[in-house]
Design an enzyme around this catalytic site. Sequence first.
Site, short mmCIF file in Angstrom:
data_model
loop_
_atom_site.label_atom_id
_atom_site.label_comp_id
_atom_site.label_asym_id
_atom_site.label_seq_id
_atom_site.Cartn_x
_atom_site.Cartn_y
_atom_site.Cartn_z
N ARG A 139 0.85 -1.19 0.00
CA ARG A 139 0.00 0.00 0.00
C ARG A 139 0.89 1.24 0.00
O ARG A 139 1.71 1.41 0.91
CB ARG A 139 -0.90 0.00 1.24
N HIS A 193 -2.69 11.01 0.55
CA HIS A 193 -2.16 10.79 1.90
C HIS A 193 -1.49 12.10 2.33
O HIS A 193 -0.28 12.18 2.52
CB HIS A 193 -1.20 9.61 1.91
N GLU A 231 -7.34 8.64 6.03
CA GLU A 231 -7.61 9.26 7.33
C GLU A 231 -8.07 10.72 7.25
O GLU A 231 -7.36 11.63 7.70
CB GLU A 231 -6.35 9.17 8.22
N ASN A 284 -7.42 1.85 9.83
CA ASN A 284 -6.10 1.97 10.45
C ASN A 284 -6.28 1.96 11.96
O ASN A 284 -7.09 2.73 12.49
CB ASN A 284 -5.42 3.28 10.04
N TYR A 344 -4.18 1.95 15.71
CA TYR A 344 -2.95 2.05 16.51
C TYR A 344 -3.18 1.88 18.00
O TYR A 344 -2.41 1.23 18.69
CB TYR A 344 -2.25 3.39 16.26
N GLU A 395 -3.46 0.00 8.00
CA GLU A 395 -2.28 0.37 8.78
C GLU A 395 -2.47 -0.18 10.18
O GLU A 395 -3.56 -0.10 10.75
CB GLU A 395 -2.13 1.90 8.92
C1 PNW Z 1 -1.25 7.46 10.52
N1 PNW Z 1 -4.20 9.75 15.79
O1 PNW Z 1 -1.43 8.68 11.18
C2 PNW Z 1 -0.81 7.85 9.13
O2 PNW Z 1 -1.64 7.34 8.12
C3 PNW Z 1 0.63 7.58 8.84
O3 PNW Z 1 1.05 8.41 7.79
C4 PNW Z 1 1.44 7.76 10.10
O4 PNW Z 1 2.81 7.70 9.86
C5 PNW Z 1 1.01 6.68 11.06
O5 PNW Z 1 -0.38 6.71 11.29
C6 PNW Z 1 1.72 6.70 12.40
O6 PNW Z 1 1.42 7.87 13.09
C7 PNW Z 1 -2.12 8.86 12.34
O7 PNW Z 1 -3.87 10.74 16.45
C8 PNW Z 1 -1.84 9.99 13.05
O8 PNW Z 1 -5.13 9.02 16.16
C9 PNW Z 1 -2.53 10.30 14.19
C10 PNW Z 1 -3.52 9.43 14.64
C11 PNW Z 1 -3.82 8.28 13.92
C12 PNW Z 1 -3.11 8.00 12.79
#
Ligand code: PNW
Length: 452
Positions: free
Chosen positions: A78, A122, A167, A292, A294, A352
């Site tokens: 991706r 992006h 996002e 995505n 995290y 992601e």
């Molecule tokens: C994503 N949050 O960003 C992006 O798609 C990537 O480019 C980035 O490198 C990656 O996650 C890691 O940060 C995010 O605050 C940034 O929830 C912030 C958030 C979530 C995703």
Amino acid sequence: MSKPIHFPPDFLWGSATSAYQIEGAPLADGAGHSIWTRFAATPGKIANGDTGDIACDHYHRWREDVALMRSLGLKAYRFSVSWSRILPQGTGAVNEAGIAFYEKLIDELLANGIEPMLTLYHWDLPAALDDRGGWLNPAIADWFADYARVLFERFDGRVCFWTTLNEPWVVTDGGYLHGPLAPGHRNLYEAPIASHNLLRAHGAAVKVYREIGKHRIGLVVNIEPKYPASDEPQDIAATRRADAYMNRQYLDPVFHGHYPAELKEIFGAAWPDWPREDFDLIGQKLDYIGINYYTRSVCRHEETNWPLKVAAVRQTQSTHMETGWEVFPQGLTDTLVEFRRRYGDLPVYVMENGSTFYDPPNAEDGQMHDPLRVDCLKKNLHALHAAIEQGVDLRGYMVWSLLDNLEWSLGFAKRFGIVHVNFETQQRTPKDSALLYAQVVASNGACLNDPA
Ligand code: PNW
């Protein structure tokens, strides 16, 4: 004891990157400035004065990077296209050299048996469009659809997986409400307009795709499940607002045809009345959703926090990433199961998922031990499998990220790669997490059943 791990036979295992974060040479061969080249050139905007001028030098090392993916056995990749390489002014004349770069990359992926998954946006908006108001100008829906058409016409068929936006929440929250990301505005009145135009642009591009495209197109959103810090009504209401703002702001209009009611509560006078017909454009049928994931957040009411009146409660017993994010694999299962409950049975790709922990800048003797990332990856993959067990139509998983790269305003110090990059020599070294991931891909997840 959970059931033995067994992923669907055609499960798409891959990794993800984005253009500005890895390519370098953002102005090469006729490309125009983007909001990120400008932002990076503004003192104080990116940690350490880092920029994407060189990054991972992927613009010149794409062939080596595809070989690396192949050596790990990855089945999909991706990546995103830089709009200002294709249309230096954002609209109008096509820069053939920009097309040629992505064409070579796509052909090399295909020659190596790797499925290209292309994201149109992006975050690197052409600067020329920012000068015309960027995401605040309603005309951007047409600008974006015209740009999308150029790529659909050139690449549909070779590219079978298209994503409109990565996002939209981060684009608006970071770029227009709080300002740590380009273009760096901090404006309550702009944020809803930018969000709405992102959604209109998404819909306009999908509409064009239905005219000329023959494969799959979807949207990628970041989801951070919200859990209340207590069962006090105030904390529960705060959790609802946080969820509406971050997780439902884009999905509700796309799948249900309206915004969550909480947004008016949050934005007050800054929340416009939207024309009804916009939701017909926004609600174009999608072939898949990309999610995505995290981390999660535990929420409590906090009167002084602008504008949501929500504070996150740090979970002191948990492991945290370099970004302060809690490692919480269960949240990935919850996110996927909850998506299905709210929006129905659509093919889902995790586009992601990854983690950042400290790794030293140099990899000695070809190795890089990253035990925290290995542990996090394993747990996330177990959580992913649990979602399939619970009925989610999960089709693929893209680890963030293939390479250590420019973590936006946090610069190069926050490493998310499964492959280490020495930013002085550009040496790539697969970390232990990459070696684990290669085994996962080769065994279609079965190696996760092995103890330890
Ligand atoms: C994503 N949050 O960003 C992006 O798609 C990537 O480019 C980035 O490198 C990656 O996650 C890691 O940060 C995010 O605050 C940034 O929830 C912030 C958030 C979530 C995703």
